[in-house]
Every structure is written in C-alpha cells, then in structure tokens.
Design a protein around this motif. Structure first.
Motif, short mmCIF file in Angstrom:
data_model
loop_
_atom_site.label_atom_id
_atom_site.label_comp_id
_atom_site.label_asym_id
_atom_site.label_seq_id
_atom_site.Cartn_x
_atom_site.Cartn_y
_atom_site.Cartn_z
N ALA A 63 81.01 81.40 -1.44
CA ALA A 63 81.89 80.27 -1.19
C ALA A 63 81.44 79.74 0.46
O ALA A 63 81.07 78.78 0.73
N GLY A 64 81.81 80.87 1.34
CA GLY A 64 82.10 80.50 2.67
C GLY A 64 80.51 80.39 3.07
O GLY A 64 80.23 79.45 3.98
N LEU A 65 79.50 81.10 2.53
CA LEU A 65 78.11 80.93 3.24
C LEU A 65 77.64 79.53 2.56
O LEU A 65 76.80 79.10 3.11
N SER A 66 78.03 79.19 1.34
CA SER A 66 77.42 77.96 1.07
C SER A 66 78.01 76.86 1.69
O SER A 66 77.46 75.76 1.78
N GLN A 67 79.45 77.06 2.10
CA GLN A 67 79.95 76.07 2.91
C GLN A 67 79.11 75.84 4.30
O GLN A 67 78.80 74.75 4.60
N GLY A 68 79.03 77.02 4.83
CA GLY A 68 78.17 77.25 6.22
C GLY A 68 76.72 76.48 6.14
O GLY A 68 76.58 75.68 7.15
N PHE A 69 76.20 76.83 5.11
CA PHE A 69 74.79 76.40 5.18
C PHE A 69 74.60 74.91 5.00
O PHE A 69 73.82 74.12 5.42
N SER A 70 75.59 74.36 4.33
CA SER A 70 75.60 73.15 3.82
C SER A 70 75.88 72.27 5.26
O SER A 70 75.43 71.25 5.49
N VAL A 71 76.95 72.71 5.77
CA VAL A 71 77.58 72.01 7.05
C VAL A 71 76.37 72.11 8.05
O VAL A 71 75.93 70.98 8.80
#
Lengths: 227, 491
Positions: free
Chosen positions: B417-425
């Motif tokens: 979840a965290g990495l998907s947030q990070g990559f999206s931002v």
C-alpha cells in the motif's frame, strides 16, 4: 563483563553522546529560532518585510491535532533529492507552479510542527493558497465525498450542528433540508481558519540579513474572523 | 521434569537443589508475572480490535458511521490502536517476561510483589486514561506520544517501580557469571526512562522549535523500538533458544559485540524518518548511517542464533510452540533490519516516506519480531508460574497459524500500500491531478490489511482465552510433558 557499575557507565557514555549531540543541544539552540529579515538587494524585497510573513491560527491547529489530521495529511515539501513533491503542480503557491522545499522557519509559531505521518490525502502546507474560501472547506469537512467521490476522508460532521432554521437559512450553512440547517460550530470555524492560514510557500530569503528578535516582530498571526 | 528440560538432563542431571530453587523463584514471581502477562493479553485484544477498525476506516470511512461513534474516525482510532498496542500490550508483556527471566537467571526470588502490582495497576490506569483521551479528543498528534501531556508522568513513575525490581533482582543475584539476556534487560530498564523522559519533557514542556520537536519525536520512536522492544525481545530469545534446545549459545563474545553495537548505534537513529524535511540534514544523515550500520549487530545476532540451533531446526520447530514463535520472531528481526536500512536511503524513501510503509515497518518490528517473541515466552513461562500445562495444543496451533498468516499479510499489504502510494505521488503523470491515484491504488492493499487484522484479532482472542485459563490454573495437570503442537503434519 561482570560489574553493574562498569556496565551502567558504558551504557551512559554510549547513549549520552547521541543524546547530547543529536537531541538536547539542538533542542536548546532551537529555542532561539526566530524570524529573519530579507536581504533587500539579493531577495529584491522591501526592507521592512520579515520571513515568515505569517504564522498559523493556533486555536485551529489544536483542533487539527485533536482530530489527528496529521495521520493522513502532511505539511512538508521535500527537496528534489528526497522526492518529487516540489513538482506536484498544486502543492505550492501558484497553481501549476513549483513548491519550494520546506524550511524550519515555515513552522515558526507552531508548538509542534505538523509535518504529518503519511499521505492518504494531499499535502496541506500551502492549502491556504489553493482554497481561499471557508465554505469550500466546510463542505469538504462535513461531507468529503460530496466534493470528491473517491475520497476516504472521514466525515467531520461532529464538528457541525444541526438546528432548526430561524427565518432564513444561515449564510454559512453547509446543508439545508426540511426546515433544518447544518452550521459549523466554533471548532469547525477555528479549524477552517487554521486551514486558510496554511501558507507556507512564501519566498524564502536567499540570505538572512539579520535575525529579528521574536518578541520584536513575531510573524503576524491571522485575526480570528467569523467564517 | 517436563520434556523441555529433559534435553538438559541428557547433558547433566538437574540437581534437586536447583529444582527447588527454580520452584521457589517461580512461586515468588507468580503474582506479578501473571498479572502483567494477563492484562497484556487483554490489551492485545483491545489493540487488535482498534487496529481492525482503523484498517477498515482507511478505505471505508463510513464503517460504524453512526453519529454517536464519531470518535472512531481514522485520525483518532489509528493512534488509539498504536498506543494501546505499544503501551498496553508491549510494555506489560515485556515487563512480565523480563521479571520472570531475570528472576530465573539471577536465581533470586521476587520480593514485594505488592509494589509491582501497584505499579502495574498504575500503568494500566495511565494507559486506559490515555487511550480514552485520544478517542475523546485529547490526541496530541505527536507520533507514539499521542497521550495528553498529563499521562506520561503516571506511566513514568509506574515504569520506575516496575523496573526497579529488575535491578534489585540483579543485585540479589546468586550466579557469578552474567548471561547476555541480563545485560539486554538491564539496558532496556535504563534506556527507556531516559528516552521517555527526554522526549516528553522536550516536546510537551519545553520551548523547542516546532521542527526540532518533530525531530525529537522521530528520535524517540526509533529509540523506543531499538532500545526497549529490541533488547527485551533479544534478551528473551537469547534465553529461550538455548533453554529449549538444551545447549549453550554458540558464542558469548559475539553476543556481547551485538549488544554493545546496538547500544552504540541506536541513540543516533531516528531523525531519518524526516529525511529531506525541515530538519538539519546532518541529523537525518547520521540517523540513516547508523540505521544502515545496524545491519552488523543484527547480522551478528542472526549468526549466533543460527549457529546455536544448527542441526536441530526441524525437530524442535515441529514440536515446540515456544521455539516456533521465537524463531519466527528472530527471523523477522533480521528482515526488519534490512527494511530499516533500505528505508533509510533516499533511493527507497522517496517512495516509502510518508506512506503506509512506515506503519508496515513498525508492525514488522513491534509485532512480527517483538510480539511473536513474547508469545514464545508466554508459552514457556506460564506453565511454570501457574503450575499446569496449556490445555489445548489445538488452540496454540490456531494462534500460531492465524498469527503467521495474518502478520505476513499485514506487513506485506502495508508495504505494498505504501509503495503504491509513493509511486503514485511521484509519478509525473499525476502531478496536475487531484490525489486520486494514491487513494485508489492503495485501496486493494488496505482491504488486505483488514483481512489480516481479522485473522490477528481472532488469533489474539484465542490466545487471551487460553492465557486466562492458565492464569486461573485451569490448565492440564501434566504427567506427559508440556503441550506441543498436535502431532501429524505441520498444522
């Protein structure tokens, strides 16, 4: 190793070193962090201006902290080597422009910098430039999904009160139906005042020409208005 | 003599004096240890329920969305969960286990259990008031220090009483040589008041600047984890692994090196949580460097454990609940250190910083390492203080597998979840858009965390019931040794 005394001594030495150097001494030095004047020539700014120009609305900040907004919203723009926050078109002062990386003085006037835990929602350091209208904030806080259907922000309707309409609906009503209106309580108004005061993307001085005593010219706290 | 000590007996006969000494120690430690271990397991259930609610609220905020339950929104229930987990479960489990192991290692009886009970009660009062205050609007939004500022002195005083006894046991020791676990426990007892007092005083009661306070909070979180929970967990596994196997740890020298490197490095870590933020860059640089160097002491511990257990893995892990939980914890510790080092580099942190990955790391350390190690200790200690064996091998098995599946899913989903947030931002395609990407992309993983919390809540309820049965001395009276996993297959 068999002696309690030697053990405690070495424990104390190995821990006291970072404790002093990383925590205690910088903490004491940070007390004197204050506003600074711009350099008139280099920054091309009038001599009377100080940085930061304004600080946040504290009553509202207390609501922000109590509601745990920092769990989902950050207030920090990272420099390029740490992330691409500066390039997000709408996190700075101008729509579509760059946001400058956050500096310590941006948080002057705050007891504890609300840098934030994680970004479930957008960064709020300069939301005061993005949203200048209190009603937009009230509508969003009362019912986030009416503003953005995908939003997972909780509804803060406990900061709003539902009451009978007396005569005409109030100007700041967020919701009107069946002779009842929903209006913000003082807490909601304070929170929105705080959000409107979040303007951390002011020009940072290139060179601090003179540190100004905090007591002399503290950053102007925004006056409470009935929003 | 039960099966776990028969391994020892194969090496040397346990003298009768030692048996009766141990019985005396166990008897003296019974009341405080049972109190701490039982209330801790109750808090674990509370924390798991709060964690479950928080996880659902993270993608479905209208869950339990009644007006009267307004206080259950994510901004309040997530910190309530973390604080209940850390201070309600973590500390009390750690202290209960520490007291018993110290008493055994020092071969000293625990005197004055009334004072420890008083301290435990005070601690519970403080944590209860704190968790309720967070839910009712007293949240300070200082991570891991969300209790209102009047709570910490209560906990501080209670802690001093609780751990004064650890030191007193040490002073009363009969043994000449001092085992590595003793150093870890003494370290935890000294470090925590220092860290807790400093952080609370400087953040809540001192005029440090806003950003410096945030840096101190980062330092506090890291040191709380590395200089309290890690030493307690390591001290416990250094005691249990050789004890159950019936052989000494491979190298005491290695163990000491691991201890002192942890002691020397941990104090410098923490501010890298805010790397790139409005803190002096040298602070986060030192934090990152120390976190990466931590790979060395962690590697040393892993090597030591591996060499100690070499040749015996299959036999012991298939039967002994204590060993399974402890080995799971020990392996998680190594993995945790790798993740810590990775997240301390800009390469990873540009995507993991300010995301759910941070929660994933905390759960990896506090749950996968510390809590699972504590479970291993529970399964060893409780029969010895309550005088009966665990009633049901099935319940232990259920607890183990639900915890394992739940934890693996929880940590994996939080990191993803965290990495998907990070990559999206960070994705340039999203720069002009609303914050739609991170919310939607992390949604599936967050739903996964709820499933994980379902498993974990169930596991912890089973565990709590089991613990209460033991505390009430309703366990099996054993003639045939301790309760092992049910035979026939690994389940």
């Amino acid at each position: 190793m068999n002696s309690l005394r030697t053990f405690v001594l070495w424990l104390a030495i190995t821990f006291a070193l970072p404790w002093l150097i990383l925590v205690v001494i910088p903490a004491f030095k940070s007390v004197s962090l204050g506003s600074v004047k711009y350099d008139t020539v280099v920054d091309d700014i009038e001599v009377t201006k100080i940085y930061p120009e304004s600080s946040v609305f504290t009553n509202g900040e207390n609501i922000y902290r109590a509601e745990g907004c920092a769990n989902c919203h950050t207030q920090v723009i990272r420099p390029i080597y740490a992330g691409l926050d500066t390039n997000r078109g709408n996190w700075g002062r101008t729509d579509g422009g760059f946001a400058r990386p956050s500096r310590a003085r941006d948080y002057l006037g705050e007891d504890y910098a609300q840098i934030g835990y994680r970004r479930v929602g957008p960064d709020l350091s300069s939301v005061g430039y993005r949203i200048t209208d209190a009603q937009t904030h009230h509508q969003h806080l009362y019912d986030p999904r009416s503003v953005a259907a995908y939003s997972t922000m909780p509804s803060f309707r406990h900061l709003y009160e539902r009451r009978e309409i007396q005569g005409r609906p109030s100007l700041n009503a967020v919701h009107v139906e069946d002779g009842f209106e929903v209006v913000p309580t003082d807490k909601a108004k304070a929170l929105v005042q705080y959000l409107l005061s979040l303007k951390k993307d002011s020009d940072a001085p290139t060179k601090a020409s003179k540190a100004v005593e905090a007591t002399e010219e503290a950053p102007a706290a925004p006056a409470a208005t009935d929003a | 003599m039960n099966a776990e000590t028969t391994a020892e007996a194969q090496v040397t006969e346990v003298p009768v004096e030692l048996q009766s000494l141990r019985a005396g120690v166990d008897q003296s430690a019974r009341v405080p240890v049972l109190y701490f271990l039982t209330t801790a397991s109750a808090w674990l259930v509370v924390a798991a329920i709060l964690g479950f609610i928080a996880s659902v609220k993270s993608y479905y905020p209208d869950f339990l969305g009644l007006d009267s339950l307004y206080f259950l929104h994510y901004g309040r229930v997530q910190p309530a969960f973390v604080n209940a987990f850390v201070y309600g479960w973590g500390f009390q489990a750690g202290v209960g286990v520490m007291i018993w192991i110290m008493a055994r290692l020092c071969r000293a009886e625990v005197a004055s259990s009334k004072i420890m009970l008083f301290a435990g009660l005070l601690w519970n009062i403080g944590v209860t008031l704190g968790v309720f205050s967070i839910l009712w609007g007293g949240n300070t939004s200082v991570e891991m220090l969300e209790f209102p500022k009047w709570v910490w002195p209560i906990l501080f005083v209670a802690y001093l009483f609780m751990t004064a006894w650890v030191v007193i046991l040490f002073k009363a020791r009969q043994a000449k040589n001092i085992y590595i676990s003793v150093w870890y426990f003494l370290g935890a007892c000294f470090w925590f008041p220092w860290i807790y007092g400093t952080a609370n005083l400087l953040i809540h009661h001192f005029d440090a600047s806003g950003t410096m306070s945030a840096a101190i909070d980062g330092w506090y979180i890291s040191n709380l984890m590395l200089l309290f929970f890690v030493p307690v967990g390591l001290g416990t596994s250094y005691y249990l692994i050789p004890k159950v196997l019936g052989r000494p740890i491979h190298s005491y020298q290695l163990a000491l090196i691991g201890f002192w490197m942890l002691a020397a490095l941990s104090g410098w870590t923490g501010v890298q949580k805010l790397m790139g933020g409005p803190v002096p860059p040298w602070m986060s640089a030192i934090g990152s460097a120390a976190a990466i160097l931590m790979l060395i002491p962690v590697g040393v511990v892993a090597l030591n454990h591996h060499l100690t257990t070499r040749g015996d893995h299959r036999r012991v892990i298939s039967k002994s609940p204590t060993m399974r939980f402890t080995i799971f914890g020990a392996m998680s510790y190594t993995f945790m250190s790798v993740i810590l080092a990775a997240m301390s580099t800009f390469f990873v942190s540009r995507y993991s910083q300010f995301t759910h990955a941070d929660s994933g790391f905390q759960m990896l350390l506090l749950y996968a390492f510390f809590t699972m190690s504590m479970f291993g200790a529970y399964y060893f200690i409780m029969p010895r203080v309550s005088g009966c064996e665990w009633p049901s091998g099935r319940m232990i098995s259920l607890h183990f597998w639900c915890s394992t599946y739940g934890l693996t899913a929880l940590v994996l989903c939080l990191f993803c979840a965290g990495l998907s947030q990070g990559f999206s931002v960070q994705n340039p395609e999203n720069w002009a858009n609303d914050f739609y990407g991170p919310v939607v992309k992390s949604g599936a993983w967050l739903r996964g965390t709820s499933i994980a919390w379902g498993f974990l809540t169930f596991a912890n309820i089973v565990f709590f019931i089991h613990v209460v049965l033991m505390a009430l001395r309703l366990g099996r009276k054993s003639a045939d040794g301790p309760t092992m996993f049910p035979a026939g297959g690994s389940h």
